[in-house]
Scaffold this active site. Sequence first.
Site, mmCIF file in Angstrom:
data_model
loop_
_atom_site.group_PDB
_atom_site.id
_atom_site.type_symbol
_atom_site.label_atom_id
_atom_site.label_comp_id
_atom_site.label_asym_id
_atom_site.label_seq_id
_atom_site.Cartn_x
_atom_site.Cartn_y
_atom_site.Cartn_z
ATOM 1 N N ASN A 147 0.800 -1.234 0.000
ATOM 2 C CA ASN A 147 0.000 0.000 0.000
ATOM 3 C C ASN A 147 0.831 1.281 0.000
ATOM 4 O O ASN A 147 0.380 2.310 -0.484
ATOM 5 C CB ASN A 147 -0.989 0.002 1.171
ATOM 6 C CG ASN A 147 -0.317 -0.141 2.513
ATOM 7 O OD1 ASN A 147 0.607 -0.929 2.683
ATOM 8 N ND2 ASN A 147 -0.768 0.620 3.494
ATOM 9 N N GLY A 223 2.324 -5.637 7.789
ATOM 10 C CA GLY A 223 1.366 -6.472 7.073
ATOM 11 C C GLY A 223 0.219 -6.866 7.973
ATOM 12 O O GLY A 223 -0.125 -6.160 8.924
ATOM 13 N N GLY A 224 -0.360 -8.036 7.697
ATOM 14 C CA GLY A 224 -1.540 -8.476 8.421
ATOM 15 C C GLY A 224 -1.224 -9.191 9.722
ATOM 16 O O GLY A 224 -0.132 -9.741 9.919
ATOM 17 N N THR A 227 -0.290 -13.071 9.468
ATOM 18 C CA THR A 227 1.081 -13.298 9.011
ATOM 19 C C THR A 227 2.076 -12.881 10.082
ATOM 20 O O THR A 227 3.092 -13.551 10.306
ATOM 21 C CB THR A 227 1.345 -12.519 7.716
ATOM 22 O OG1 THR A 227 0.368 -12.881 6.738
ATOM 23 C CG2 THR A 227 2.733 -12.813 7.173
ATOM 24 N N GLY A 228 1.796 -11.772 10.761
ATOM 25 C CA GLY A 228 2.683 -11.326 11.831
ATOM 26 C C GLY A 228 2.805 -12.343 12.950
ATOM 27 O O GLY A 228 3.901 -12.588 13.469
ATOM 28 N N GLU A 243 4.097 -3.900 12.513
ATOM 29 C CA GLU A 243 2.921 -3.040 12.378
ATOM 30 C C GLU A 243 1.887 -3.861 11.629
ATOM 31 O O GLU A 243 2.067 -4.182 10.446
ATOM 32 C CB GLU A 243 3.297 -1.756 11.633
ATOM 33 C CG GLU A 243 2.230 -0.689 11.724
ATOM 34 C CD GLU A 243 1.172 -0.843 10.663
ATOM 35 O OE1 GLU A 243 0.106 -1.417 10.982
ATOM 36 O OE2 GLU A 243 1.395 -0.402 9.540
ATOM 37 N N CYS A 277 -3.362 1.366 6.724
ATOM 38 C CA CYS A 277 -3.438 0.778 8.057
ATOM 39 C C CYS A 277 -4.038 1.726 9.091
ATOM 40 O O CYS A 277 -4.540 1.275 10.117
ATOM 41 C CB CYS A 277 -2.064 0.303 8.507
ATOM 42 S SG CYS A 277 -0.809 1.593 8.499
#
Length: 474
Positions: A147, A223-224, A227-228, A243, A277
């Site tokens: 993004n 990212g999401g 996934t984090g 983040e 975000c």
Amino acid sequence: MFIAGKWIGKEKTIDVLNPQDHSVISSVPAATAEDMLFAIEEAKNGAKVAAAMPVHVRMAVLNRAAQYIEDHKEKYARTIASEGSKTIREARSEVKRCIQTLKICAEEARRINGETIPFDQSEGSEDRVGYYYRFPIGIVAAITPFNDPLNLVAHKVGPAIASGNAIIVKPATATPLSALLLAEAFEAAGLPGEILSVVTGSGHELGDPLVTHPAVRMVSFTGGLETGEAIAHKAGLKKLSMELGSNSPVIVLKDADINQAVESTVSGAFCAAGQNCIGVQRIYIEKEKFEEFQSLFVERTKRYRIGDKLKESTDMGPMINEREAVRVESWVDEALSKGARLLVGGERKGAFYSPTVLTDVPAGCTIAQQEIFGPVVLLYPVADIHSAIEQSNHVNYGLQAGIFTKNIDKAFEAIEKMNVGGLMINDSSDYRIDGMPFGGVKGSGLGREGVKFAIQEMTEPKVVSFKLAHKRTI
């Protein structure tokens, strides 16, 4: 791709598509796990080179990279707008911010300071003096999203260079070109080659070798949440900076400037097609002003111009791909099926999803609890600030929030009680400058970005104590 100062091609490639019309812009190498391991081996030497670079040399490189981007800013902006979702005006703004980010990095490089330590505060240590200083951790892994494909990469690369580290970037598969252009700027600026790599390819192929390797001492991920969490489980004993997005609330109290609040929150909800975000997702309006706010918000949303990203008049382009637009459509449809009301929008054409406003959204809906990452905003009437704060906190995210009010006491009540990493007073949640600490609580992540604060994350303190031949006495 760019590995340790060399441009490397591969027989197998990945097409980079314009989400607006699915046209192929370019292609990049589909790197393998072996390529990533090679980049890590090169970065081991790069970390030694980076740590030995005098601060004035780091500063000069960062400033030259910023100037290179300034000199080629339209090329950078058109690349961002072509491979991603941003309009050309939004892309130019990102390029400008990237230049600022790198200049701030150059300035902060001179401020990596330590402190003297009064060892004689401890009885028996009257014969000791010393201090601590900060040293680079070594190799940083950076995994970046689509993004903000240039500036969010700069927010990882710039502080790493400023603090004397080597860094390996794994950019988003959808938007790798902007990250490669950043590498081009640092190559032109004279950065020693081993310090920076930008490795392109699938996250499934490259992610595990990068985050699990013991030589990598920090993983910086944007990212999401899912996934984090997976990275955190795999990474092992190393620093993590994450983040992970948000579901950002904004409160509008009855004493607020309603026109200002509407203009700010419409922009905050729909810029970059809502793929932001800190974009506005939930707005809580005191009931006395709800109807007025709702009417003005819908009217302003209807004027939002959707279309060709490269046209100067366009306000919003497509989402990053049709799959994401279909997901947003499904979340909206779920909310509507459970009783939500559609005030405007709710239409999809390929990867384009129209700016959408919902009200009466039940609390249990996916769109009320999760990060929509699309151009959808939810409006709620509330009885008072206490109810607004309670509902704002009722999600597993806490990145940034906003509140519109002229009452300083109520502003401070929100400051004290809202569980977020940043609160914007008389601004939407979608406000950030590159020098401030940026990060959240709960499911929004760990640690802080923002140049000075990223440098703190990418360095460690080392204590130095000298035992003297004599004790100080009274």
